[in-house]
Design a protein around this motif. Structure first.
Motif, PDB file in Angstrom:
ATOM      1  N   ASP A 186       0.819  -1.214   0.000  1.00  0.00           N
ATOM      2  CA  ASP A 186       0.000   0.000   0.000  1.00  0.00           C
ATOM      3  C   ASP A 186       0.851   1.262   0.000  1.00  0.00           C
ATOM      4  O   ASP A 186       0.554   2.228  -0.683  1.00  0.00           O
ATOM      5  N   ARG A 187       1.894   1.206   0.804  1.00  0.00           N
ATOM      6  CA  ARG A 187       2.774   2.353   0.974  1.00  0.00           C
ATOM      7  C   ARG A 187       3.443   2.743  -0.342  1.00  0.00           C
ATOM      8  O   ARG A 187       3.793   3.901  -0.552  1.00  0.00           O
ATOM      9  N   CYS A 188       3.646   1.771  -1.231  1.00  0.00           N
ATOM     10  CA  CYS A 188       4.374   2.043  -2.477  1.00  0.00           C
ATOM     11  C   CYS A 188       3.472   2.064  -3.692  1.00  0.00           C
ATOM     12  O   CYS A 188       3.939   2.197  -4.817  1.00  0.00           O
ATOM     13  N   ARG A 189       2.160   1.882  -3.468  1.00  0.00           N
ATOM     14  CA  ARG A 189       1.250   1.690  -4.590  1.00  0.00           C
ATOM     15  C   ARG A 189       1.348   2.805  -5.622  1.00  0.00           C
ATOM     16  O   ARG A 189       1.460   2.557  -6.820  1.00  0.00           O
ATOM     17  N   GLN A 190       1.380   4.050  -5.132  1.00  0.00           N
ATOM     18  CA  GLN A 190       1.374   5.178  -6.055  1.00  0.00           C
ATOM     19  C   GLN A 190       2.629   5.212  -6.922  1.00  0.00           C
ATOM     20  O   GLN A 190       2.558   5.324  -8.143  1.00  0.00           O
ATOM     21  N   GLN A 191       3.770   5.048  -6.275  1.00  0.00           N
ATOM     22  CA  GLN A 191       5.031   5.088  -7.013  1.00  0.00           C
ATOM     23  C   GLN A 191       5.159   3.913  -7.971  1.00  0.00           C
ATOM     24  O   GLN A 191       5.617   4.075  -9.099  1.00  0.00           O
ATOM     25  N   ALA A 192       4.747   2.749  -7.521  1.00  0.00           N
ATOM     26  CA  ALA A 192       4.803   1.568  -8.380  1.00  0.00           C
ATOM     27  C   ALA A 192       3.875   1.771  -9.581  1.00  0.00           C
ATOM     28  O   ALA A 192       4.228   1.455 -10.718  1.00  0.00           O
ATOM     29  N   GLN A 239       4.538   1.688 -13.580  1.00  0.00           N
ATOM     30  CA  GLN A 239       3.933   0.443 -14.087  1.00  0.00           C
ATOM     31  C   GLN A 239       4.674  -0.793 -13.576  1.00  0.00           C
ATOM     32  O   GLN A 239       4.934  -1.741 -14.326  1.00  0.00           O
ATOM     33  N   ILE A 240       5.029  -0.762 -12.312  1.00  0.00           N
ATOM     34  CA  ILE A 240       5.673  -1.917 -11.692  1.00  0.00           C
ATOM     35  C   ILE A 240       4.581  -2.794 -11.070  1.00  0.00           C
ATOM     36  O   ILE A 240       3.707  -2.301 -10.366  1.00  0.00           O
ATOM     37  N   THR A 241       4.631  -4.073 -11.396  1.00  0.00           N
ATOM     38  CA  THR A 241       3.636  -5.010 -10.831  1.00  0.00           C
ATOM     39  C   THR A 241       4.146  -5.524  -9.495  1.00  0.00           C
ATOM     40  O   THR A 241       5.315  -5.885  -9.378  1.00  0.00           O
ATOM     41  N   VAL A 275      11.029  -0.896  -5.385  1.00  0.00           N
ATOM     42  CA  VAL A 275      10.343  -0.074  -6.389  1.00  0.00           C
ATOM     43  C   VAL A 275      11.252   1.067  -6.851  1.00  0.00           C
ATOM     44  O   VAL A 275      11.383   1.339  -8.042  1.00  0.00           O
ATOM     45  N   ASN A 276      11.938   1.701  -5.891  1.00  0.00           N
ATOM     46  CA  ASN A 276      12.813   2.840  -6.192  1.00  0.00           C
ATOM     47  C   ASN A 276      13.934   2.493  -7.146  1.00  0.00           C
ATOM     48  O   ASN A 276      14.285   3.284  -8.015  1.00  0.00           O
ATOM     49  N   THR A 322       8.675  -3.456 -14.566  1.00  0.00           N
ATOM     50  CA  THR A 322       9.282  -4.677 -14.025  1.00  0.00           C
ATOM     51  C   THR A 322       8.365  -5.201 -12.924  1.00  0.00           C
ATOM     52  O   THR A 322       7.282  -4.655 -12.704  1.00  0.00           O
ATOM     53  N   ARG A 323       8.846  -6.226 -12.216  1.00  0.00           N
ATOM     54  CA  ARG A 323       7.998  -6.896 -11.240  1.00  0.00           C
ATOM     55  C   ARG A 323       8.705  -6.909  -9.883  1.00  0.00           C
ATOM     56  O   ARG A 323       9.905  -7.134  -9.797  1.00  0.00           O
ATOM     57  N   VAL A 324       7.950  -6.661  -8.826  1.00  0.00           N
ATOM     58  CA  VAL A 324       8.471  -6.806  -7.467  1.00  0.00           C
ATOM     59  C   VAL A 324       7.679  -7.925  -6.793  1.00  0.00           C
ATOM     60  O   VAL A 324       6.446  -7.884  -6.753  1.00  0.00           O
ATOM     61  N   GLY A 325       8.382  -8.929  -6.326  1.00  0.00           N
ATOM     62  CA  GLY A 325       7.707 -10.063  -5.704  1.00  0.00           C
ATOM     63  C   GLY A 325       8.024 -10.145  -4.220  1.00  0.00           C
ATOM     64  O   GLY A 325       9.144  -9.869  -3.797  1.00  0.00           O
ATOM     65  N   ILE A 326       7.016 -10.491  -3.438  1.00  0.00           N
ATOM     66  CA  ILE A 326       7.220 -10.673  -1.999  1.00  0.00           C
ATOM     67  C   ILE A 326       6.764 -12.085  -1.663  1.00  0.00           C
ATOM     68  O   ILE A 326       5.603 -12.430  -1.887  1.00  0.00           O
ATOM     69  N   ALA A 327       7.698 -12.895  -1.165  1.00  0.00           N
ATOM     70  CA  ALA A 327       7.352 -14.282  -0.868  1.00  0.00           C
ATOM     71  C   ALA A 327       7.719 -14.609   0.573  1.00  0.00           C
ATOM     72  O   ALA A 327       8.776 -14.221   1.053  1.00  0.00           O
ATOM     73  N   ALA A 328       6.805 -15.294   1.255  1.00  0.00           N
ATOM     74  CA  ALA A 328       7.076 -15.660   2.644  1.00  0.00           C
ATOM     75  C   ALA A 328       7.017 -17.166   2.797  1.00  0.00           C
ATOM     76  O   ALA A 328       6.282 -17.852   2.081  1.00  0.00           O
ATOM     77  N   ARG A 329       7.820 -17.701   3.708  1.00  0.00           N
ATOM     78  CA  ARG A 329       7.742 -19.133   3.992  1.00  0.00           C
ATOM     79  C   ARG A 329       8.248 -19.404   5.406  1.00  0.00           C
ATOM     80  O   ARG A 329       8.962 -18.584   5.994  1.00  0.00           O
TER      81      ARG A 329
END
Ligand code: ADP
Length: 274
Positions: free
Chosen positions: A120-126, A130-132, A162-163, A169-176
């Motif tokens: 949410d914090r980066c939504r506008q900049q992303a 056009q970063i997914t 994002v910066n 391009t794509r930014v992925g967040i994965a947790a495990r």
């Protein structure tokens, strides 16, 4: 004979004591140097926007009969003021994570909530680049810690991803969940397809005010404090932050934190004075 034997036993002990003392002094000197560097860095970082603001305000006064110029200078004043506000806010955040015990009001924190907040914090900049952004594996996972500090840490990692990435391009967040001795840990990895970080810089990016490219960092509103905050939050939670990167291809920052579990939480909350 006996005296000789005794002094032979004492002598190495004595030299070890001297060595410890010397090491102690060296450490004290190092800490003092770090503190001095920090003050010098803060002063320098504050001087850039305050200096610009003072020049720009003079320019506004000189241009009072040229409304277009006034508007232009005022716009730049706003940018410098924002930069100053960001810096002061990050300094406050840094001092908070350094001084507060994060586990004092620790609680189980849902990873999907932390991730949603960071995105949410980066939504506008992303969006403007056009970063997914995509997240996965976060369901059901909970970490143990200070919600505000954890949100700040993950937010910083996603913001950087994002910066320091080109458009589309794509930014992925994965947790495990990772099993370690003495309880589980949660790994949250933030992966980007950005500019990457050279091997020599990888060791230094967690230092306060260290930036690979100061001009680029400033242009995006960076202060050079973000990763220092992340590192501190990770360490004070008993976790760690690490980076993998390939120059020109992208980076992955991995935050490892203790998992919140019934047994562990009971242990920790009953750990206070009886
Ligand atoms: P800043 O406010 O400059 O972003 P940080 O402490 O967050 O400060 O990061 C320090 C430096 O590390 C940045 O200036 C940048 O050079 C580099 N960096 C951080 N994250 C990334 C990333 N995802 N990709 C490439 N470089 C990065």
């Amino acid at each position: 004979g006996e005296a000789l034997a005794v002094s032979a036993r004492v002598a190495p002990l004595g030299s070890r004591l001297v060595l410890l003392l010397v090491e102690d002094l060296t450490e004290a000197r190092r800490i003092e140097a770090v503190r001095r560097d920090f003050v010098a860095n803060v002063s320098h970082e504050l001087k850039t926007p305050t200096g610009a603001l003072s020049l720009l305000s003079e320019a506004v006064m000189d241009a009072s009969d040229d409304p277009e110029a006034v508007e232009r200078f005022a716009g730049r004043m706003q940018i410098e003021a924002t930069r100053l506000t960001n810096l002061v806010q990050e300094l406050i955040d840094l001092s908070r994570v350094q001084n507060d015990d994060p586990l004092e009001d620790a609680e189980p924190v849902r990873v999907d909530e932390l991730v949603a907040e960071a995105i949410d914090r980066c939504r506008q900049q992303a969006g403007s680049k056009q970063i997914t952004m995509a997240a996965g594996g976060t369901a059901e996972l909970r970490v143990w810690g200070n919600r505000g500090q954890l949100a700040a840490a993950l937010g910083n990692l996603v913001e950087n991803a994002v910066n320091y990435s080109p458009a589309r391009t794509r930014v992925g967040i994965a947790a495990r969940r990772v099993a370690v001795s003495g309880g589980n840990e949660i790994e949250i990895a933030v992966t980007d397809q950005g500019i990457g970080i050279s091997e020599k810089d990888r060791e230094r990016v967690f230092e306060r005010f260290y930036r690979v490219d100061p001009a680029r960092s400033r242009a995006t509103g960076g202060t050079g404090l973000g990763l220092a905050i992340v590192k501190h939050v990770a360490a004070s939670h008993g976790g760690e932050v690490t980076v993998w990167s390939s120059e020109g291809q992208g980076s992955t920052f991995t935050l490892r934190l203790p998992e919140a579990g019934a047994a562990r939480d009971r242990d920790r909350t009953s750990g206070g004075p009886l």
